[in-house]
Design a protein around this motif. Structure first.
Motif, PDB file in Angstrom:
ATOM      1  N   GLN A   1       0.836  -1.209   0.000  1.00  0.00           N
ATOM      2  CA  GLN A   1       0.000   0.000   0.000  1.00  0.00           C
ATOM      3  C   GLN A   1       0.868   1.256   0.000  1.00  0.00           C
ATOM      4  OE1 GLN A   1      -2.735   0.201   3.281  1.00  0.00           O
ATOM      5  NE2 GLN A   1      -3.892   1.904   2.411  1.00  0.00           N
ATOM      6  N   ARG A   2       1.908   1.241   0.872  1.00  0.00           N
ATOM      7  CA  ARG A   2       2.805   2.401   0.907  1.00  0.00           C
ATOM      8  C   ARG A   2       3.524   2.578  -0.426  1.00  0.00           C
ATOM      9  NH1 ARG A   2       3.872   0.593   6.293  1.00  0.00           N
ATOM     10  NH2 ARG A   2       5.751  -0.491   5.569  1.00  0.00           N
ATOM     11  N   SER A   3       3.951   1.446  -1.021  1.00  0.00           N
ATOM     12  CA  SER A   3       4.642   1.529  -2.304  1.00  0.00           C
ATOM     13  C   SER A   3       3.722   2.068  -3.385  1.00  0.00           C
ATOM     14  CB  SER A   3       5.164   0.141  -2.708  1.00  0.00           C
ATOM     15  OG  SER A   3       6.136  -0.315  -1.801  1.00  0.00           O
ATOM     16  N   GLN A   4       2.467   1.613  -3.354  1.00  0.00           N
ATOM     17  CA  GLN A   4       1.503   2.093  -4.345  1.00  0.00           C
ATOM     18  C   GLN A   4       1.256   3.588  -4.189  1.00  0.00           C
ATOM     19  OE1 GLN A   4       0.036   0.541  -6.898  1.00  0.00           O
ATOM     20  NE2 GLN A   4       1.082  -1.391  -6.514  1.00  0.00           N
ATOM     21  N   GLU A   5       1.119   4.001  -2.920  1.00  0.00           N
ATOM     22  CA  GLU A   5       0.909   5.430  -2.679  1.00  0.00           C
ATOM     23  C   GLU A   5       2.123   6.246  -3.111  1.00  0.00           C
ATOM     24  OE1 GLU A   5      -0.001   5.541   1.426  1.00  0.00           O
ATOM     25  OE2 GLU A   5      -2.071   4.846   1.189  1.00  0.00           O
ATOM     26  N   SER A   6       3.324   5.722  -2.777  1.00  0.00           N
ATOM     27  CA  SER A   6       4.549   6.423  -3.198  1.00  0.00           C
ATOM     28  C   SER A   6       4.660   6.468  -4.713  1.00  0.00           C
ATOM     29  CB  SER A   6       5.778   5.721  -2.607  1.00  0.00           C
ATOM     30  OG  SER A   6       5.761   5.776  -1.200  1.00  0.00           O
ATOM     31  N   LEU A   7       4.265   5.338  -5.351  1.00  0.00           N
ATOM     32  CA  LEU A   7       4.337   5.283  -6.808  1.00  0.00           C
ATOM     33  C   LEU A   7       3.375   6.294  -7.447  1.00  0.00           C
ATOM     34  CD1 LEU A   7       5.451   3.958  -9.335  1.00  0.00           C
ATOM     35  CD2 LEU A   7       3.666   2.205  -9.135  1.00  0.00           C
ATOM     36  N   LYS A   8       2.193   6.416  -6.855  1.00  0.00           N
ATOM     37  CA  LYS A   8       1.234   7.406  -7.368  1.00  0.00           C
ATOM     38  C   LYS A   8       1.786   8.814  -7.228  1.00  0.00           C
ATOM     39  CE  LYS A   8      -2.992   4.728  -6.456  1.00  0.00           C
ATOM     40  NZ  LYS A   8      -4.214   4.645  -5.631  1.00  0.00           N
ATOM     41  N   ASP A   9       2.339   9.089  -6.025  1.00  0.00           N
ATOM     42  CA  ASP A   9       2.917  10.421  -5.812  1.00  0.00           C
ATOM     43  C   ASP A   9       4.061  10.673  -6.780  1.00  0.00           C
ATOM     44  OD1 ASP A   9       1.121  10.784  -3.775  1.00  0.00           O
ATOM     45  OD2 ASP A   9       2.537  10.261  -2.170  1.00  0.00           O
ATOM     46  N   PHE A  10       4.910   9.638  -6.930  1.00  0.00           N
ATOM     47  CA  PHE A  10       6.057   9.787  -7.826  1.00  0.00           C
ATOM     48  C   PHE A  10       5.605   9.989  -9.270  1.00  0.00           C
ATOM     49  CE2 PHE A  10       8.806   7.626 -10.892  1.00  0.00           C
ATOM     50  CZ  PHE A  10       9.918   8.426 -10.814  1.00  0.00           C
ATOM     51  N   THR A  11       4.606   9.195  -9.694  1.00  0.00           N
ATOM     52  CA  THR A  11       4.114   9.312 -11.074  1.00  0.00           C
ATOM     53  C   THR A  11       3.569  10.712 -11.333  1.00  0.00           C
ATOM     54  OG1 THR A  11       3.556   6.967 -11.079  1.00  0.00           O
ATOM     55  CG2 THR A  11       2.558   8.327 -12.788  1.00  0.00           C
ATOM     56  N   TYR A  12       2.814  11.188 -10.353  1.00  0.00           N
ATOM     57  CA  TYR A  12       2.257  12.540 -10.497  1.00  0.00           C
ATOM     58  C   TYR A  12       3.377  13.569 -10.552  1.00  0.00           C
ATOM     59  CZ  TYR A  12       0.017  16.938  -9.255  1.00  0.00           C
ATOM     60  OH  TYR A  12      -0.380  18.245  -9.233  1.00  0.00           O
TER      61      TYR A  12
ATOM     62  N   ASP B   1      12.799   5.598   8.746  1.00  0.00           N
ATOM     63  CA  ASP B   1      12.374   4.318   8.183  1.00  0.00           C
ATOM     64  C   ASP B   1      11.933   4.449   6.732  1.00  0.00           C
ATOM     65  OD1 ASP B   1      12.800   3.094  10.642  1.00  0.00           O
ATOM     66  OD2 ASP B   1      10.756   3.518  11.328  1.00  0.00           O
ATOM     67  N   LYS B   2      11.838   5.693   6.254  1.00  0.00           N
ATOM     68  CA  LYS B   2      11.291   5.898   4.915  1.00  0.00           C
ATOM     69  C   LYS B   2      12.298   6.432   3.910  1.00  0.00           C
ATOM     70  CE  LYS B   2       6.770   7.080   6.907  1.00  0.00           C
ATOM     71  NZ  LYS B   2       5.736   8.138   7.040  1.00  0.00           N
ATOM     72  N   ILE B   3      13.428   6.953   4.368  1.00  0.00           N
ATOM     73  CA  ILE B   3      14.318   7.669   3.453  1.00  0.00           C
ATOM     74  C   ILE B   3      14.901   6.765   2.360  1.00  0.00           C
ATOM     75  CG2 ILE B   3      14.938   9.457   5.107  1.00  0.00           C
ATOM     76  CD1 ILE B   3      17.500   7.911   5.692  1.00  0.00           C
ATOM     77  N   TYR B   4      14.901   5.429   2.618  1.00  0.00           N
ATOM     78  CA  TYR B   4      15.424   4.518   1.599  1.00  0.00           C
ATOM     79  C   TYR B   4      14.318   3.992   0.677  1.00  0.00           C
ATOM     80  CZ  TYR B   4      19.671   4.429   4.433  1.00  0.00           C
ATOM     81  OH  TYR B   4      20.794   4.779   5.132  1.00  0.00           O
ATOM     82  N   ASN B   5      13.082   4.382   0.931  1.00  0.00           N
ATOM     83  CA  ASN B   5      11.986   3.951   0.056  1.00  0.00           C
ATOM     84  C   ASN B   5      12.058   4.671  -1.286  1.00  0.00           C
ATOM     85  OD1 ASN B   5      11.061   2.401   2.153  1.00  0.00           O
ATOM     86  ND2 ASN B   5       9.422   3.802   2.740  1.00  0.00           N
ATOM     87  N   MET B   6      11.703   3.963  -2.324  1.00  0.00           N
ATOM     88  CA  MET B   6      11.676   4.588  -3.651  1.00  0.00           C
ATOM     89  C   MET B   6      10.634   5.707  -3.684  1.00  0.00           C
ATOM     90  SD  MET B   6      12.069   1.486  -6.398  1.00  0.00           S
ATOM     91  CE  MET B   6      10.599   0.649  -5.827  1.00  0.00           C
ATOM     92  N   PHE B   7      11.015   6.792  -4.316  1.00  0.00           N
ATOM     93  CA  PHE B   7      10.126   7.927  -4.572  1.00  0.00           C
ATOM     94  C   PHE B   7       9.764   8.726  -3.317  1.00  0.00           C
ATOM     95  CE2 PHE B   7       8.490   4.168  -7.036  1.00  0.00           C
ATOM     96  CZ  PHE B   7       9.351   4.333  -8.095  1.00  0.00           C
ATOM     97  N   TYR B   8      10.397   8.401  -2.172  1.00  0.00           N
ATOM     98  CA  TYR B   8      10.015   9.131  -0.952  1.00  0.00           C
ATOM     99  C   TYR B   8      10.638  10.518  -0.954  1.00  0.00           C
ATOM    100  CZ  TYR B   8       9.583  10.636   3.844  1.00  0.00           C
ATOM    101  OH  TYR B   8       9.300  11.369   4.968  1.00  0.00           O
ATOM    102  N   ARG B   9       9.809  11.502  -0.667  1.00  0.00           N
ATOM    103  CA  ARG B   9      10.258  12.883  -0.470  1.00  0.00           C
ATOM    104  C   ARG B   9       9.637  13.401   0.818  1.00  0.00           C
ATOM    105  NH1 ARG B   9      11.926  16.048  -4.602  1.00  0.00           N
ATOM    106  NH2 ARG B   9      12.584  17.335  -2.862  1.00  0.00           N
ATOM    107  N   SER B  10      10.464  14.074   1.621  1.00  0.00           N
ATOM    108  CA  SER B  10       9.960  14.622   2.875  1.00  0.00           C
ATOM    109  C   SER B  10       8.902  15.689   2.601  1.00  0.00           C
ATOM    110  CB  SER B  10      11.111  15.221   3.693  1.00  0.00           C
ATOM    111  OG  SER B  10      10.609  15.846   4.864  1.00  0.00           O
ATOM    112  N   LYS B  11       7.897  15.699   3.482  1.00  0.00           N
ATOM    113  CA  LYS B  11       6.794  16.677   3.327  1.00  0.00           C
ATOM    114  C   LYS B  11       7.117  18.023   4.003  1.00  0.00           C
ATOM    115  CE  LYS B  11       3.944  13.751   1.294  1.00  0.00           C
ATOM    116  NZ  LYS B  11       4.787  12.560   1.247  1.00  0.00           N
ATOM    117  N   LYS B  12       8.323  18.151   4.584  1.00  0.00           N
ATOM    118  CA  LYS B  12       8.664  19.397   5.280  1.00  0.00           C
ATOM    119  C   LYS B  12       8.689  20.577   4.306  1.00  0.00           C
ATOM    120  CE  LYS B  12      11.385  17.358   9.042  1.00  0.00           C
ATOM    121  NZ  LYS B  12      12.709  17.270   9.674  1.00  0.00           N
TER     122      LYS B  12
END
Length: 480
Positions: free
Chosen positions: A250-261, A423-434
């Motif tokens: 689920q997290r990967s799918q959400e990250s993928l959606k964010d990344f795709t956008y 725990d998230k910085i190594y996930n694909m497509f992750y960008r901090s929301k700060k």
């Protein structure tokens, strides 16, 4: 056949055979026990007769005369329901109520198999010898089956044999009765097995079927419901692991959606910008040489950004699909880091960042590995430090070695990274929301690629953050 039906049939058949064989065995056990009781009773009656004769008569002939001349034996036979034969130890028959021939009598004594051990329910199912019972046998005489007790007894200085014979009629179950008993055992075993199989089958298969339905929903993209993980058995552990997997997907799918956008938005902006400046040049919007050169620089930069995105995606695809080839050559870390820093001089200058570097790799340390992959990781770490450093701060690069590995660390002064983000910085497509990171370029691929390259090289990539000092540590083993 569904899993519940398979479990039910398996349990039912197994229980049926266990119950039927157990019931049949106990039936036979009680039949054998009944036989043994008959034999022991026969032996006890024989003991009573022989003890009476031995204790009453001191002369052998008087004892024989008493037994043949009185109705004592006849009354004893009628009361006990037996036939009695008295013989001497030379196998000469003296009293013969069964009218047994001498030859048949000798064959009976010599060829019949003695029963020496008994399994008795009355003796708490223990196996024991019955020496005091004399010789106990079962034999066929004149088309009849007999229980036989043979007891040797003395009269003064002469020994005699007392043989008690009883027809085996008590244990002979009628065929119809025996068949009915076996059918009852069969039916009861079947009913118990089917009911137990249905209950156990439902109890075992229900969580599996529930798990199957949940996995089906996950495969269809429905991540809304967690699987109830009840118990600590294998099914419960599997359910918890599926929940973990579901959450990661689920997290990967959400990250993928964010990344795709984000990727489509960035690429569209780049292409729009490139197209706008190109059209401006061709249509004379930019007429002076300075304006044209400035537009061309923007086109070059946007084209370079597109190239970087494409290379990152290509690298990630190769890593994920395990089609990357690893070469082996000696790595010169000092030269590699210095070359990378030259490439990043413009960015360092724009952000007014200083570099402090230390090379403490022992001269005898030789590391043979893939230079391109190691350079990619170190480049990503330096690039990451430049983007997220405070202006006019210092980036520290240390390279050391020990007997087992080479360790490269890159530290920068910037915003503290929270425990949740670690725990998230190594996930694909992750960008901090700060908010502070909003205008920083990037697509969240650098650290994800670096972590996967470290895994391919058998290396470790760790992270530490203390008092706004963020440090990435790249540890490469020498035996790779």
């Amino acid at each position: 056949m569904k899993i519940q039906e398979k479990i039910t049939v398996t349990v039912a058949l197994t229980l049926f055979f266990v119950i039927f064989i157990t019931a049949f065995s106990f039936t036979q056990l009680f039949l054998v026990n009944n036989r043994n009781v008959r034999l022991f009773n026969l032996a006890e009656q024989n003991n009573k007769l022989t003890e009476y004769i031995s204790s009453t008569y001191s002369e052998p002939q008087k004892a024989i005369d008493f037994l043949t001349g009185s109705d004592y034996l006849k009354r004893f036979e009628d009361i006990a329901g037996v036939e009695i034969i008295i013989a001497d130890t030379d196998m000469n028959i003296l009293i013969n109520s069964l009218n047994l021939e001498n030859e048949d009598f000798k064959n009976l004594l010599l060829s019949s198999k003695e029963i020496k051990s008994f399994l008795n329910v009355t003796d708490l199912l223990t196996i024991s010898g019955r020496q005091e019972s004399g010789k106990l046998i079962m034999a066929d005489i004149k088309n009849n089956r007999y229980y036989i007790s043979i007891k040797e007894f003395p009269v003064k200085d002469k020994n005699y044999l007392s043989i008690f014979l009883k027809k085996q009629t008590e244990l002979a179950l009628p065929p119809v009765r025996y068949t009915i008993e076996m059918l009852l055992i069969f039916v009861l075993a079947g009913l118990i097995s089917i009911i137990t199989g249905l209950v156990l089958g439902k109890n075992i298969s229900t969580p599996i079927m529930r798990l199957n339905r949940s996995v089906g929903r996950i495969s269809n993209g429905d991540y809304s419901e967690n699987i109830r993980a009840m118990g600590k058995d294998e099914i419960g552990i599997l359910a918890r692991n599926v929940n973990i997997m579901k959450n990661k997907i689920q997290r990967s799918q959400e990250s993928l959606k964010d990344f795709t956008y984000m990727l489509s938005h960035e690429i569209k902006n780049m292409i729009t910008s490139i197209n706008g400046y190109a059209v401006g040049i061709t249509e004379g919007v930019y007429s002076t040489e300075e304006e044209i050169n400035e537009a061309l620089d923007i086109i070059k930069n946007k084209s370079k950004d597109l190239e970087n995105i494409t290379e990152s995606l290509l690298m990630l695809s190769k890593i994920e699909n395990r089609i990357i080839e690893i070469s082996k050559e000696e790595v010169n870390f000092e030269k590699m880091i210095n070359d990378l820093l030259k490439l990043y001089e413009p960015e360092l200058g724009r952000n007014r960042l200083k570099i402090k570097k230390t090379f403490a790799i022992m001269p005898e340390t030789k590391l043979f590995s893939d230079k391109y992959l190691i350079q990619t990781v170190i480049s990503n770490l330096i690039n990451n430090a430049i983007k997220y450093s405070n202006t006019e701060s210092e980036i520290i690069i240390n390279s050391i070695s020990d007997d087992e590995s080479v360790i490269i660390s890159v530290s920068n002064s910037g915003l503290n990274i929270t425990e949740d983000e670690r725990d998230k910085i190594y996930n694909m497509f992750y960008r901090s929301k700060k908010y502070e990171f909003k205008n920083i370029k990037g697509f969240g691929l650098g650290l994800a690629i670096s972590r996967r390259i470290a895994g391919i090289l058998g290396a470790d990539l760790d992270f530490d953050s203390k008092e706004n000092i963020n440090t990435f540590i790249f540890k490469i083993p020498l035996n790779r």
